[in-house]
Design a protein around this motif. Structure first.
Motif, short mmCIF file in Angstrom:
data_model
loop_
_atom_site.label_atom_id
_atom_site.label_comp_id
_atom_site.label_asym_id
_atom_site.label_seq_id
_atom_site.Cartn_x
_atom_site.Cartn_y
_atom_site.Cartn_z
N GLU A 33 0.84 -1.19 0.00
CA GLU A 33 0.00 0.00 0.00
C GLU A 33 0.88 1.25 0.00
O GLU A 33 1.89 1.30 0.69
N THR A 34 0.49 2.23 -0.78
CA THR A 34 1.25 3.48 -0.82
C THR A 34 1.34 4.05 0.59
O THR A 34 0.32 4.28 1.23
N ARG A 58 9.43 7.89 8.29
CA ARG A 58 10.37 8.22 7.21
C ARG A 58 11.79 7.81 7.60
O ARG A 58 12.12 7.68 8.79
N VAL A 59 12.61 7.60 6.57
CA VAL A 59 14.02 7.28 6.78
C VAL A 59 14.84 8.10 5.79
O VAL A 59 14.34 8.54 4.74
N ASN A 60 16.11 8.28 6.10
CA ASN A 60 17.05 8.91 5.17
C ASN A 60 17.67 7.82 4.32
O ASN A 60 18.62 7.15 4.72
N VAL A 77 21.05 11.68 -0.34
CA VAL A 77 20.21 11.26 0.77
C VAL A 77 18.80 11.77 0.51
O VAL A 77 18.59 12.97 0.30
N VAL A 78 17.83 10.86 0.53
CA VAL A 78 16.43 11.22 0.27
C VAL A 78 15.61 10.88 1.51
O VAL A 78 15.64 9.74 1.99
N HIS A 79 14.90 11.87 2.03
CA HIS A 79 14.04 11.66 3.21
C HIS A 79 12.74 11.01 2.72
O HIS A 79 11.75 11.69 2.41
N ALA A 80 12.78 9.68 2.64
CA ALA A 80 11.72 8.93 1.97
C ALA A 80 10.75 8.33 2.97
O ALA A 80 11.07 8.11 4.15
N ALA A 81 9.54 8.04 2.48
CA ALA A 81 8.52 7.39 3.29
C ALA A 81 8.82 5.90 3.39
O ALA A 81 9.24 5.26 2.41
N LEU A 82 8.62 5.33 4.57
CA LEU A 82 8.87 3.91 4.80
C LEU A 82 7.59 3.11 4.59
O LEU A 82 6.53 3.47 5.09
N VAL A 137 11.28 1.69 0.48
CA VAL A 137 11.00 3.10 0.73
C VAL A 137 10.33 3.71 -0.50
O VAL A 137 10.46 3.21 -1.62
N TYR A 138 9.65 4.83 -0.27
CA TYR A 138 8.82 5.45 -1.30
C TYR A 138 9.13 6.94 -1.39
O TYR A 138 9.21 7.63 -0.37
N MET A 139 9.32 7.43 -2.60
CA MET A 139 9.53 8.85 -2.82
C MET A 139 8.18 9.51 -3.05
O MET A 139 7.62 9.49 -4.16
N ASP A 140 7.63 10.09 -2.00
CA ASP A 140 6.34 10.78 -2.12
C ASP A 140 6.57 12.24 -2.48
O ASP A 140 7.70 12.65 -2.78
#
Length: 288
Positions: free
Chosen positions: A77-78, A84-86, A93-98, A118-121
Motif C-alpha cells: 500500500e502506498t 520516514r528514513v534517510n 540522501v532522500v528523506h523517503a517514506a517507509l 521506501v517510497y519517494m512521495d
C-alpha cells in the motif's frame, strides 16, 4: 525515426512494465522508480548486490503495488509518509517514506536478507546532477537522470560485435531489456545518439545531457538474475564503447535525458533530432 517501446520500473532494480503510452513528468515518467529497496543501513540495493531482485515482478494495484516474489504475492500500500528514513542512493540522501513493516518482513524473508522498501512521495526531493542537467532539475530513484533513451540500431551493432567476437566459444545476442531503458527508438543510425543535443518525441522536448555509463547490471538476465558467463555486454562495450571523456568514465550505451516540458508520449510517435552536438568521444580496441 519512431518510438518502438516505452518502459517504467515501479521499484528500482525489480522487473519493469511496458506501456503503449507514458506520462512524462519533470523528475521521471509517472510511476517510474518511486520505490527503492534499501538494506539495514538504508543504503540502496541493486541487482549488483541482490540478483534475485530481477525475479520480482511488479504490477500496479488500486492502493499501491502488487509484488510477485518466490511464489507468493505481497501487496504494497502506498505509505502515508508518517514514518520516514534517510535513504541513500549513490551520493544522495532522500528523506523517503517507509513502507509498512509487514511488507518489509515478507520481502526480507523472500530475499533472505534484511531489507526495507521506501517510497519517494511528494515531500521527498532529489536533485539530478547539475553538472549535466543544470540547476533545479529533479530525479526519482533512477541512477542519476529522469530518463534513458536507447537506439535499436545501436543494440544491433553491439550484438554484431558480440557475435563476431565469439569465435568457437559461441555467444547469444543481448536484448534491450538488459539496459532498463525508458524509451527505445528505431530508425536512427547506430550510436547516432552520441551527437544528440535536443530531441522531440510527440509534443515533448528533451535535452540529451550525457551518455549513460553502464555497469554489471547489464550482464544480468532480467528474468532470472543469472550473470552472463562471458560478462556480456560489458565485455563488448569495453572493446568498442569506452568513454574518452573523464567526466563520464566507463563504458557507454544509451543517452540520459531531461525533459523541458510535461506531456504524454506513445509507441509509434515520431522522434526527431532538433539540435546536435559534437559526438561524445569513445575509444575502442580489439580483443583476441
Amino acid at each position: 525515426m519512431n518510438v518502438i517501446s516505452l518502459h517504467t520500473y515501479p521499484i528500482k532494480a525489480m522487473r519493469g512494465l511496458s506501456h503503449d503510452a507514458m506520462a512524462i513528468g519533470k523528475s521521471g515518467a509517472i510511476g517510474d522508480r518511486r520505490y527503492m529497496v534499501v538494506d539495514g543501513e538504508n543504503h540502496f540495493l541493486s541487482q549488483r548486490e541482490v540478483s534475485d531482485l530481477a525475479t520480482i515482478s511488479v504490477l500496479p494495484a488500486e492502493t499501491g503495488l502488487l509484488l510477485s516474489v518466490a511464489g507468493q504475492e505481497i501487496a504494497v500500500e502506498t505509505p502515508t509518509g508518517s514514518e520516514r528514513v534517510n535513504a541513500m542512493v549513490w551520493g544522495d540522501v532522500v528523506h523517503a517514506a517507509l513502507v509498512d513493516n509487514g511488507v518489509n518482513q515478507a520481502l526480507s524473508a523472500a530475499l533472505g536478507r534484511k531489507v526495507k522498501l521506501v517510497y519517494m512521495d511528494d515531500a521527498a526531493r532529489r536533485s539530478a546532477d547539475p553538472e549535466f542537467a543544470g540547476d533545479g532539475k529533479e530525479v526519482s530513484f533512477a541512477d542519476g537522470f529522469p530518463y534513458l533513451i536507447t537506439n535499436e540500431n545501436s543494440l544491433t551493432a553491439l550484438n554484431d560485435h558480440i557475435m563476431a567476437s565469439a569465435g568457437a566459444a559461441g555467444a547469444e545476442p543481448v536484448g534491450m531489456e538488459r539496459f532498463r531503458t525508458n524509451i527505445a527508438v528505431t530508425g536512427a543510425p547506430a550510436f547516432d545518439e552520441d551527437t544528440w543535443r535536443v530531441i522531440r518525441i510527440g509534443d515533448v522536448l528533451f535535452d540529451c545531457v550525457k551518455p549513460c555509463a553502464r555497469c554489471a547490471v547489464t550482464t544480468k538476465d532480467q528474468r532470472t538474475g543469472a550473470t552472463n558467463p562471458e560478462n556480456q555486454p560489458v565485455r563488448a562495450l569495453t572493446q568498442i564503447r569506452r568513454s574518452a571523456d573523464r567526466r563520464v568514465p566507463g563504458v557507454l550505451f544509451g543517452e540520459n535525458l531531461v525533459p523541458r516540458n510535461e506531456g504524454t508520449i506513445n509507441v509509434g510517435d515520431e522522434f526527431e533530432v532538433l539540435e546536435r552536438r559534437a559526438a561524445w568521444p569513445v575509444s575502442s580496441f580489439k580483443v583476441r
